[in-house]
Design an enzyme around this catalytic site. Structure first.
Site, PDB file in Angstrom:
ATOM      1  NE  ARG A  39      -3.660   2.239   2.635  1.00  0.00           N
ATOM      2  CZ  ARG A  39      -3.397   3.355   3.319  1.00  0.00           C
ATOM      3  NH1 ARG A  39      -2.237   3.496   3.922  1.00  0.00           N
ATOM      4  NH2 ARG A  39      -4.293   4.315   3.390  1.00  0.00           N
ATOM      5  CB  SER A 108     -12.542  -1.399   2.600  1.00  0.00           C
ATOM      6  OG  SER A 108     -11.192  -1.459   2.299  1.00  0.00           O
ATOM      7  CE  LYS A 137      -8.878   4.466   4.702  1.00  0.00           C
ATOM      8  NZ  LYS A 137      -8.603   5.112   3.426  1.00  0.00           N
TER       9      LYS A 137
END
Ligand SMILES: Cc1ncc(COP(=O)(O)OP(=O)(O)O)c(N)n1
Ligand SMILES: Cc1nc(C(=O)O)sc1CCOP(=O)(O)O
Ligand SMILES: [Mg+2]
Length: 213
Positions: A39, A108, A137
């Site tokens: 990521r 998600s 995040k």
């Protein structure tokens, strides 16, 4: 290869700092991480492919799976085991079409409603959270806590890995919610000793599973 969500490392190049993503992933897998997600929100497809190929080489033979966040074309070029997308990314049907039938697709889910809409024909696992607020995040959705996580797990037709603010001490509660694993970034990437951090988390998870939670 069987899907083992037990300890799911999500890489963050900033948090890995000088050690880098490849060495962090290698150490985490040596400590017990079962899945590694590439990521890098700032990387274009070419950079993801370069990083992913290095990761794939480093993890070869380890038994750990390699998942790519957001970018199907990069995952295909890398020969990764799968892709993870969010509700605001590409449609899961389109991802599955481009990915083919064999690769893993993670999605998600932040709400019970989203969990109920998961199509198990397309999607292999769900990442549910955030359990807690997390600085990793900044644009995360509202935290669901363990009670919310349990509701999402009950509503979801595929195995769930919990994410967001998790550490080894949360293993019992995550397992009790019905989730099949813990996904973490800073609890491993940001640590001085990623192998020891991963080992502590993997052992806590295995103990929670053995206790029947
Ligand atoms: C295992 C796992 N769960 C959730 C996420 C978050 O995905 P998404 O909502 O698409 O957000 P970004 O990661 O793309 O910022 C994840 N990456 N992995
Ligand atoms: C990548 C990601 N996704 C989330 C979600 O809720 O969908 S939370 C998150 C970051 C998790 O980082 P940390 O383990 O450092 O809290
Ligand atoms: Mg995404």
């Amino acid at each position: 290869m069987t899907l083992d969500l037990g300890l799911y490392l999500v890489l963050d190049p900033g948090l890995c700092r000088d050690r880098g993503m490849v060495e962090t992933a290698r150490l985490a897998v040596a400590g017990g991480a079962t899945i590694v997600q590439l990521r890098d929100k700032d990387a274009d497809t070419a950079r993801l492919i370069e990083a992913g190929r290095a990761l794939r080489t480093a993890l070869a033979g380890s038994g750990a799976m390699l998942i790519v966040n957001d970018d199907v074309e990069a995952a295909l070029a890398i020969g990764a085991d799968g892709v993870h997308v969010g509700q605001d990314d590409m449609d899961p049907g389109e991802v599955r079409r481009r990915l083919g039938p064999r690769a893993l697709l993670g999605l998600s889910v932040e709400t019970v409603d989203a969990a109920q809409r998961v199509d198990p024909v397309l999607v292999d696992y769900a990442g549910a959270g955030p359990v807690f607020a997390t600085a990793t995040k900044p644009d995360h959705k509202p935290p669901v806590g363990f009670a919310g996580l349990a509701e999402i797990v009950r509503a979801c037709p595929v195995p769930v890995v919990a994410i967001g603010g998790l550490a080894a001490g949360h293993a019992d509660a995550v397992r009790a919610s019905g989730a099949m694993g813990m996904a973490v970034v800073s609890a491993i990437c940001g640590q001085a000793d990623p192998r020891a951090a991963a080992r502590a988390m993997a052992q806590a998870w295995q103990a929670a599973v053995a206790a029947g939670g």
